[in-house]
Scaffold this active site. Structure first.
Site, mmCIF file in Angstrom:
data_model
loop_
_atom_site.group_PDB
_atom_site.id
_atom_site.type_symbol
_atom_site.label_atom_id
_atom_site.label_comp_id
_atom_site.label_asym_id
_atom_site.label_seq_id
_atom_site.Cartn_x
_atom_site.Cartn_y
_atom_site.Cartn_z
ATOM 1 N N LYS A 101 -11.738 -2.650 6.546
ATOM 2 C CA LYS A 101 -11.010 -3.443 7.346
ATOM 3 C C LYS A 101 -11.566 -3.459 8.761
ATOM 4 O O LYS A 101 -11.557 -4.410 9.393
ATOM 5 C CB LYS A 101 -9.486 -2.822 7.410
ATOM 6 C CG LYS A 101 -8.864 -2.815 6.056
ATOM 7 C CD LYS A 101 -8.447 -3.978 5.259
ATOM 8 C CE LYS A 101 -8.291 -3.746 3.756
ATOM 9 N NZ LYS A 101 -7.336 -2.710 3.295
ATOM 10 N N TRP B 7 0.807 -1.334 0.020
ATOM 11 C CA TRP B 7 -0.097 0.032 -0.012
ATOM 12 C C TRP B 7 0.922 1.184 -0.042
ATOM 13 O O TRP B 7 0.717 2.178 -0.527
ATOM 14 C CB TRP B 7 -0.924 -0.013 1.183
ATOM 15 C CG TRP B 7 -1.946 -1.270 1.245
ATOM 16 C CD1 TRP B 7 -1.817 -2.253 2.104
ATOM 17 C CD2 TRP B 7 -2.799 -1.585 0.223
ATOM 18 N NE1 TRP B 7 -2.967 -3.167 1.660
ATOM 19 C CE2 TRP B 7 -3.292 -2.848 0.235
ATOM 20 C CE3 TRP B 7 -3.082 -1.154 -1.082
ATOM 21 C CZ2 TRP B 7 -4.309 -3.512 -0.632
ATOM 22 C CZ3 TRP B 7 -3.985 -1.723 -2.015
ATOM 23 C CH2 TRP B 7 -4.515 -2.945 -1.447
ATOM 24 N N ASP C 214 -1.911 6.535 6.551
ATOM 25 C CA ASP C 214 -2.975 5.569 6.004
ATOM 26 C C ASP C 214 -3.104 4.640 7.019
ATOM 27 O O ASP C 214 -2.428 3.771 7.350
ATOM 28 C CB ASP C 214 -2.456 4.851 4.901
ATOM 29 C CG ASP C 214 -3.438 3.799 4.486
ATOM 30 O OD1 ASP C 214 -4.193 3.698 4.824
ATOM 31 O OD2 ASP C 214 -3.008 3.120 3.335
HETATM 32 C C1 LIG Z 1 -6.763 -2.221 2.103
HETATM 33 C C2 LIG Z 1 -5.869 -1.174 2.056
HETATM 34 C C3 LIG Z 1 -5.622 -0.433 1.087
HETATM 35 C C4 LIG Z 1 -6.563 -0.135 -0.048
HETATM 36 O O1 LIG Z 1 -7.728 0.122 0.363
HETATM 37 P P1 LIG Z 1 -8.901 0.327 -1.049
HETATM 38 O O2 LIG Z 1 -10.106 0.676 -0.075
HETATM 39 O O3 LIG Z 1 -9.085 -1.237 -1.645
HETATM 40 O O4 LIG Z 1 -8.464 1.062 -2.101
HETATM 41 C C5 LIG Z 1 -4.914 0.826 1.419
HETATM 42 N N1 LIG Z 1 -4.062 0.980 2.403
HETATM 43 C C6 LIG Z 1 -4.063 -0.136 3.509
HETATM 44 C C7 LIG Z 1 -3.399 0.002 4.630
HETATM 45 C C8 LIG Z 1 -4.786 -1.122 3.086
HETATM 46 O O5 LIG Z 1 -4.973 -2.044 4.056
#
Ligand SMILES: *Cc1c(COP(=O)(O)O)cnc(C)c1O
Length: 356
Positions: free
Chosen positions: A193, A102, A169
């Site tokens: 998540k 990511w 993030d």
């Molecule tokens: C799953 C994830 C993403 C991507 O998320 P999307 O909503 O599918 O774009 C980005 N960063 C982290 C840390 C993730 O776990």
């Protein structure tokens, strides 16, 4: 039906109260006699949902009046573009730390818009640790990190001290433990998540940082527009935000402090078994082990498929590791009960005895 233990990395397990409230609202939303997914997002009933969801985020994270909270679409991945478009001014450099897939994607997108300085990377060792030995240049436009690396199973338990605006993030560990949100100028998290279904992304922005945003950004990618319109510039993800609101109610009821204790107990239980049981081993540096995503392998790889099958026969679901790392991954998000972790530990012990 027997209980299925859901270790999926995302979309992932949610609290039963949020599922139940969603079922109810799909039938009859807030006494309207209509389904949640067939009413106007501009109606007072749904406006109350967005307002409550944003307020709960502020309450749970202890955010002051100097923060804005919005829900956007496009997933966490769209933030990888929106961040540099809004905050990487010409002639400036953005500082990133590369801790996995990511983070790498965030870096790749930022490079399309300006200069990027990758301060540190753990790619040399398959992202199995969190780099800590770096300094952030004082003139960076912002510093970007990923607090929990969902795919590799590493987590940042401390953040650097800097005057540079910090962006994080937190898609896979937001609301999993207490942390000082006031250190950050921006936090974002895809809902699927630890907060809700796929389809919405939580974005938290410090007002003073938002003021610095580039004004010449396409409307739908412009944070100021979304803030000014209270997440309603266009039709938001009505259903996803509704589920988030209910998850947030549940998180508030438990409290972040208690949630952190629960999550640590779950992770400790599983890591202890991984370390004790000679058939398994962990894949990341001990001090950086994630409490949300536990990555491990079978010491004898030929046992991997049989063990996964053994697990699925015992209603332990979602344990296959990400395609880029293999092995196993048990995601222990907020809504997963410790009983589910115990069921996995029991399976590991039983499997060990069967081989003896
Ligand atoms: C799953 C994830 C993403 C991507 O998320 P999307 O909503 O599918 O774009 C980005 N960063 C982290 C840390 C993730 O776990």
């Amino acid at each position: 039906m027997n209980k299925v233990h859901n270790f999926s990395a995302g979309p992932a397990i949610l609290p039963q109260s949020a599922i139940d409230a969603s079922i109810q609202a799909l039938q009859n939303f807030g006494g309207t006699g209509l389904s949640l997914i067939e009413v106007s997002h501009r109606g007072k009933e749904f406006e109350a949902v967005v307002a409550e969801a944003c307020n709960l985020v502020k309450e749970i994270l202890n955010l002051g009046a100097d923060y804005e909270v919005i829900f956007l679409q496009g997933g966490a991945s769209l933030q990888f573009d929106m961040i540099p478009m809004n905050f990487l001014a010409p002639g400036k450099t953005a500082a990133y730390v590369n801790t996995g897939v990511w983070a790498s994607r965030a870096i790749k997108e930022a490079k399309m818009f300006g200069d990027v300085n990758v301060l540190a990377s753990s790619e040399d060792n398959n992202f199995s640790y969190i780099p800590k030995d770096y300094s952030i240049p004082a003139d960076a436009a912002y510093y970007h990190c990923t607090s929990n690396n969902t795919i590799y199973g590493t987590e940042m338990f401390a953040f650097p001290e800097t005057n540079v605006p910090m962006i994080c993030d937190m898609s896979s560990d937001i609301f999993s433990r207490p942390f000082d949100a006031s250190k950050f100028d921006m936090i974002y998290a895809g809902a699927q998540k630890n907060m809700g279904p796929a389809g919405t992304t939580l974005v938290i922005l410090k007002k003073s940082f938002l003021e610095k945003a580039n004004a010449k950004v396409p409307t739908m990618l412009n944070y100021k527009i979304h803030v000014e319109n209270g997440s309603m510039y266009n039709t938001p993800s009505v259903f996803a935000i509704f589920v988030c609101m209910h998850t947030l109610r549940w998180i508030k009821e438990i409290g972040l402090e208690a949630m952190g204790v629960r999550n640590k107990a779950k992770a400790d239980l599983l890591y202890a078994e991984i370390d004790r049981n000679s058939m398994f081993k962990g894949t990341v540096a001990t001090e950086d082990r994630s409490r949300m995503n536990v990555n491990f392998v079978l010491t004898d790889k030929s046992h991997e498929e049989p063990f996964l099958k053994f697990c699925s026969e015992r209603n332990l679901s979602g344990l296959k590791g990400h395609r880029s790392v293999g092995g196993l991954r048990a995601s222990l998000y907020n809504a997963l009960e410790i009983e589910s972790v115990q069921a996995l530990v029991d399976a590991m012990q039983t499997y060990e005895k069967l081989q003896a």
